[in-house]
Design a protein around this motif. Sequence first.
Motif, mmCIF file in Angstrom:
data_model
loop_
_atom_site.group_PDB
_atom_site.id
_atom_site.type_symbol
_atom_site.label_atom_id
_atom_site.label_comp_id
_atom_site.label_asym_id
_atom_site.label_seq_id
_atom_site.Cartn_x
_atom_site.Cartn_y
_atom_site.Cartn_z
ATOM 1 N N GLY A 143 0.801 -1.223 0.000
ATOM 2 C CA GLY A 143 0.000 0.000 0.000
ATOM 3 C C GLY A 143 0.828 1.264 0.000
ATOM 4 N N ARG A 144 2.082 1.174 -0.461
ATOM 5 C CA ARG A 144 2.966 2.332 -0.384
ATOM 6 C C ARG A 144 2.467 3.517 -1.205
ATOM 7 N N GLU A 145 1.870 3.239 -2.361
ATOM 8 C CA GLU A 145 1.384 4.343 -3.196
ATOM 9 C C GLU A 145 0.265 5.094 -2.489
ATOM 10 N N ALA A 146 -0.658 4.344 -1.884
ATOM 11 C CA ALA A 146 -1.754 4.985 -1.156
ATOM 12 C C ALA A 146 -1.226 5.779 0.034
ATOM 13 N N LEU A 147 -0.221 5.249 0.721
ATOM 14 C CA LEU A 147 0.366 5.949 1.864
ATOM 15 C C LEU A 147 0.975 7.274 1.423
ATOM 16 N N CYS A 148 1.736 7.271 0.336
ATOM 17 C CA CYS A 148 2.365 8.502 -0.158
ATOM 18 C C CYS A 148 1.322 9.538 -0.564
ATOM 19 N N GLN A 149 0.256 9.088 -1.202
ATOM 20 C CA GLN A 149 -0.784 10.009 -1.651
ATOM 21 C C GLN A 149 -1.492 10.672 -0.475
ATOM 22 N N LEU A 150 -1.869 9.868 0.530
ATOM 23 C CA LEU A 150 -2.587 10.418 1.673
ATOM 24 C C LEU A 150 -1.680 11.284 2.543
ATOM 25 N N ASP A 151 -0.416 10.898 2.651
ATOM 26 C CA ASP A 151 0.538 11.693 3.415
ATOM 27 C C ASP A 151 0.699 13.067 2.774
ATOM 28 N N GLU A 156 0.318 18.513 2.704
ATOM 29 C CA GLU A 156 0.454 19.434 1.575
ATOM 30 C C GLU A 156 1.901 19.541 1.089
ATOM 31 N N GLU A 157 2.603 18.420 1.125
ATOM 32 C CA GLU A 157 3.962 18.336 0.618
ATOM 33 C C GLU A 157 4.340 16.863 0.486
ATOM 34 N N ALA A 158 5.334 16.598 -0.331
ATOM 35 C CA ALA A 158 5.810 15.226 -0.526
ATOM 36 C C ALA A 158 6.959 14.952 0.442
ATOM 37 N N ARG A 159 6.768 13.978 1.309
ATOM 38 C CA ARG A 159 7.805 13.625 2.285
ATOM 39 C C ARG A 159 8.437 12.287 1.882
ATOM 40 N N SER A 160 8.836 12.214 0.622
ATOM 41 C CA SER A 160 9.266 10.954 0.021
ATOM 42 C C SER A 160 10.429 10.266 0.735
ATOM 43 N N PRO A 161 11.509 10.968 1.114
ATOM 44 C CA PRO A 161 12.618 10.264 1.779
ATOM 45 C C PRO A 161 12.189 9.551 3.053
ATOM 46 N N LEU A 162 11.350 10.213 3.861
ATOM 47 C CA LEU A 162 10.858 9.588 5.093
ATOM 48 C C LEU A 162 10.017 8.360 4.794
ATOM 49 N N LEU A 163 9.063 8.497 3.879
ATOM 50 C CA LEU A 163 8.147 7.392 3.588
ATOM 51 C C LEU A 163 8.857 6.228 2.914
ATOM 52 N N SER A 164 9.808 6.513 2.049
ATOM 53 C CA SER A 164 10.572 5.440 1.406
ATOM 54 C C SER A 164 11.336 4.636 2.447
ATOM 55 N N PHE A 165 11.954 5.329 3.381
ATOM 56 C CA PHE A 165 12.705 4.671 4.444
ATOM 57 C C PHE A 165 11.782 3.795 5.288
ATOM 58 N N GLN A 171 5.013 -2.690 7.180
ATOM 59 C CA GLN A 171 3.903 -3.086 6.313
ATOM 60 C C GLN A 171 2.874 -1.964 6.270
ATOM 61 N N THR A 172 2.215 -1.841 5.122
ATOM 62 C CA THR A 172 1.179 -0.833 4.942
ATOM 63 C C THR A 172 -0.145 -1.510 4.634
ATOM 64 N N PHE A 173 -1.203 -1.043 5.314
ATOM 65 C CA PHE A 173 -2.531 -1.636 5.181
ATOM 66 C C PHE A 173 -3.503 -0.583 4.657
ATOM 67 N N VAL A 174 -4.400 -0.995 3.770
ATOM 68 C CA VAL A 174 -5.358 -0.078 3.161
ATOM 69 C C VAL A 174 -6.761 -0.671 3.283
ATOM 70 N N LEU A 177 -10.995 4.363 2.366
ATOM 71 C CA LEU A 177 -10.328 5.655 2.275
ATOM 72 C C LEU A 177 -9.315 5.850 3.399
ATOM 73 N N SER A 178 -8.860 4.739 3.973
ATOM 74 C CA SER A 178 -7.945 4.810 5.105
ATOM 75 C C SER A 178 -6.697 3.992 4.839
ATOM 76 N N CYS A 179 -5.572 4.440 5.410
ATOM 77 C CA CYS A 179 -4.290 3.786 5.176
ATOM 78 C C CYS A 179 -3.452 3.849 6.452
ATOM 79 N N LEU A 180 -2.874 2.715 6.828
ATOM 80 C CA LEU A 180 -2.081 2.613 8.050
ATOM 81 C C LEU A 180 -0.757 1.918 7.752
ATOM 82 N N HIS A 181 0.341 2.522 8.219
ATOM 83 C CA HIS A 181 1.650 1.889 8.103
ATOM 84 C C HIS A 181 2.116 1.447 9.476
#
Length: 272
Positions: A143-151, A156-165, A171-174, A177-181
């Motif tokens: 669910g990484r794509e959904a996590l990045c989108q909702l984050d 209101e900004e892309a926090r890609s380095p943090l989320l990639s790490f 694990q990410t669960f979807v 309309l909800s997403c949990l890492h």
Amino acid sequence: MEIRSATTTDWPVFLTLAKEEGWQVPRLEIDLFAGPLRGGAFALLEGGVCRGFVTTAAYPRSGWIGNLILAPEERGKGTGGRLFDFAVGHLERSGSASIILTASELGRPLYEKRGFRSIGTIERWRHDPEPRRDGLPPFDYDGREALCQLDALAWEEARSPLLSFLSERGQTFVAGLSCLHVQEGEDMQILGPWYSASRCLEENGRLLRLALDAVNTTAPLYTDLLVESGLSPLFSRAGFRPCGSTALMIKGECPAELSRHLVSLASLGSLG
């Protein structure tokens, strides 16, 4: 007195001070400051000896301050304010238009004097290990794509380095309309970041059950929940127990969508 970037010799001092204060500091967070957040930790030295510590996390538009701690003999001298002001200055020079933190009742007056205001309440919950129900295997949905989108929507900004790490270490669960890492670690695990556009108890309850069925059963689970999300009842029903609260504070403009989507932070109050 000197403030400089923290080195590997300063972290053991920080961990000792944190342990004395009863703080929970996951190993994963220290690894972050050796990787994507390198250069964001600072030590305060007196006579060449580390007497204080603070961490900062700089994202494209915002910054976070966390882990501000002093040796007992340094307290009450204005040293904490000096260290905090240094952290704020570092983030402002990095381009942070807003600066965010979580504050205890003791620390809140220090931040209010410097223009910070409360935008919510963060409540910490803990769940102790228990055997996995029905021997269920680890969750296998990516669910990484959904996590990045909702984050990005919430902050209101892309926090890609943090989320990639984080995505590589959990694990990410979807659900709907909800997403949990879930950040997995041998010492502790963290539920977060967690976002929900629906704030639906049933939908988010399903996410929580998925997480509890799939995660490591030997390390405790923690989460820093935004009380205003209205999802606190889920945690008490699932066997979590509350273990403290802080104020979520900001200086600068608050992301408009944050209060509508945030459920829990990506850390125990220090990374956002």
